[in-house]
Design an enzyme around this catalytic site. Structure first.
Site, PDB file in Angstrom:
ATOM      1  N   PRO A   1      15.981 -10.762   6.898  1.00 24.31           N
ATOM      2  CA  PRO A   1      16.617 -10.052   7.948  1.00 24.31           C
ATOM      3  C   PRO A   1      18.143  -9.384   7.571  1.00 24.31           C
ATOM      4  O   PRO A   1      18.566  -8.542   8.422  1.00 24.31           O
ATOM      5  CB  PRO A   1      16.491 -10.904   9.013  1.00 24.31           C
ATOM      6  CG  PRO A   1      15.566 -12.154   8.654  1.00 24.31           C
ATOM      7  CD  PRO A   1      15.806 -12.250   7.261  1.00 24.31           C
TER       8      PRO A   1
ATOM      9  N   GLU B   1      15.338 -22.292   6.205  1.00 24.95           N
ATOM     10  CA  GLU B   1      16.473 -21.668   6.720  1.00 24.95           C
ATOM     11  C   GLU B   1      16.930 -20.487   5.821  1.00 24.95           C
ATOM     12  O   GLU B   1      17.991 -19.709   6.215  1.00 24.95           O
ATOM     13  CB  GLU B   1      17.531 -22.506   7.326  1.00 24.95           C
ATOM     14  CG  GLU B   1      17.169 -23.492   8.286  1.00 24.95           C
ATOM     15  CD  GLU B   1      16.204 -23.151   9.359  1.00 24.95           C
ATOM     16  OE1 GLU B   1      16.809 -22.291  10.088  1.00 24.95           O
ATOM     17  OE2 GLU B   1      15.160 -23.578   9.447  1.00 24.95           O
TER      18      GLU B   1
ATOM     19  N   ARG C   1       0.592   1.868  -2.588  1.00 28.65           N
ATOM     20  CA  ARG C   1      -0.025   3.002  -2.155  1.00 28.65           C
ATOM     21  C   ARG C   1       0.544   4.418  -2.489  1.00 28.65           C
ATOM     22  O   ARG C   1      -0.071   5.598  -2.536  1.00 28.65           O
ATOM     23  CB  ARG C   1      -0.458   2.966  -0.697  1.00 28.65           C
ATOM     24  CG  ARG C   1       0.934   3.193   0.208  1.00 28.65           C
ATOM     25  CD  ARG C   1       0.373   2.884   1.534  1.00 28.65           C
ATOM     26  NE  ARG C   1      -0.302   3.930   2.302  1.00 28.65           N
ATOM     27  CZ  ARG C   1      -0.149   4.813   2.312  1.00 28.65           C
ATOM     28  NH1 ARG C   1       1.112   5.583   2.168  1.00 28.65           N
ATOM     29  NH2 ARG C   1      -0.675   5.997   3.034  1.00 28.65           N
TER      30      ARG C   1
ATOM     31  N   ASP D   1       1.067  11.656   4.537  1.00 31.19           N
ATOM     32  CA  ASP D   1       1.808  10.737   5.292  1.00 31.19           C
ATOM     33  C   ASP D   1       2.915  11.435   6.232  1.00 31.19           C
ATOM     34  O   ASP D   1       3.656  12.392   5.805  1.00 31.19           O
ATOM     35  CB  ASP D   1       2.562   9.728   4.748  1.00 31.19           C
ATOM     36  CG  ASP D   1       1.534   8.713   4.052  1.00 31.19           C
ATOM     37  OD1 ASP D   1       0.197   9.120   4.185  1.00 31.19           O
ATOM     38  OD2 ASP D   1       1.769   7.985   3.042  1.00 31.19           O
TER      39      ASP D   1
END
Ligand code: 9WO
Length: 227
Positions: free
Chosen positions: A89, A116, A154, A169
């Site tokens: 993150p 962690e 893809r 897309d």
């Protein structure tokens, strides 16, 4: 696309690798995903890969040496120019522009962390690019790695059937717009119909309607994409 994933849980990737589009791409040799099982590089008879954090606190930290050795083993399988990514993150947010860039890389080494996180010295020494798929915390980097692999694979030529094209897309054409609405049979669903323009054969009018809908949605839901 050739990717090597460094993980404690290679089995978590089975559903992705067996999924129809991804699985066909592997069988056709368009996509290859290998694994380096972090456990193999663990310490001692029990192959220990984690330890308690200096400074205290809850949870465990992945030890530097097992991760660094596993990354070296993974990188040895790729040519120079391969990119090494750590899913966290704390990373640069994955978007379609980065996905397109990664689809051109001569190789991808993905590090999926657990607990962690990894000892900070792994990041200093191996200098992986840190990539985030969004602002939330998972139980590990594996799901994030699968998201990245699916998005990149893809875009490789031949991976999608010819009826689908990445150029269709919402982000694929580089236009940066959200998708337009879609409709299929039946013509009426619980009192709701289908926009008249889609029922005629005027392809120019249909394309114009879809573009206008895409613009409207983007303006309403994601004005940031219109910058
Ligand atoms: C735990 C945590 C707790 C409080 C505040 C911030 C925190 N970050 C983490 C964390 O990064 N935990 C990890 C679990 C360690 C590395 C692997 N894990 C992980 C990766 N969880 N979520 C991701 C992830 C990766 C990419 N994009 C989004 C989430």
């Amino acid at each position: 696309m050739h990717a090597t994933v460094v993980t404690l849980f290679p089995a978590l990737f089975a559903p992705l690798l067996e999924q129809s589009v991804f699985g066909r791409a592997i069988r056709r040799g368009l996509v290859r995903v290998d694994f380096v099982d972090l456990r193999t590089f663990g310490e001692g008879r029990h192959r220990v890969v984690d330890d308690r954090p200096f400074g205290g606190g809850p949870g465990m930290v992945l030890m530097a040496e097992p991760v660094l050795n596993a990354l070296d083993a993974a990188r040895a399988r790729h040519p120079r120019g391969a990119r090494t990514l750590y899913l966290t993150p704390q990373g640069r947010r994955l978007d379609q522009a980065l996905v397109r860039e990664l689809a051109e890389a001569p190789g991808l080494v993905l590090l999926s962390g657990r607990y962690e996180g990894v000892d900070e010295r792994v990041l200093e020494l191996a200098k992986p690019e840190e990539v985030s798929i969004g602002d939330y915390v998972l139980s590990g980097g594996e799901l994030a790695a699968m998201v990245l692999l699916d998005a990149v694979a893809r875009l490789r030529p031949g991976v999608l059937g010819d009826e689908q094209s990445p150029a269709q897309d919402s982000f694929g054409a580089g236009e940066g717009l959200l998708d337009h609405p879609h409709y299929t049979r039946p013509l009426e669903v619980r009192g709701l119909g289908v926009p008249e323009v889609l029922r005629g054969g005027n392809h120019a009018a249909i394309a114009a309607w879809r573009h206008e809908q895409a613009l409207r949605r983007t303006r309403e839901r994601r004005p940031d994409l219109l910058r």
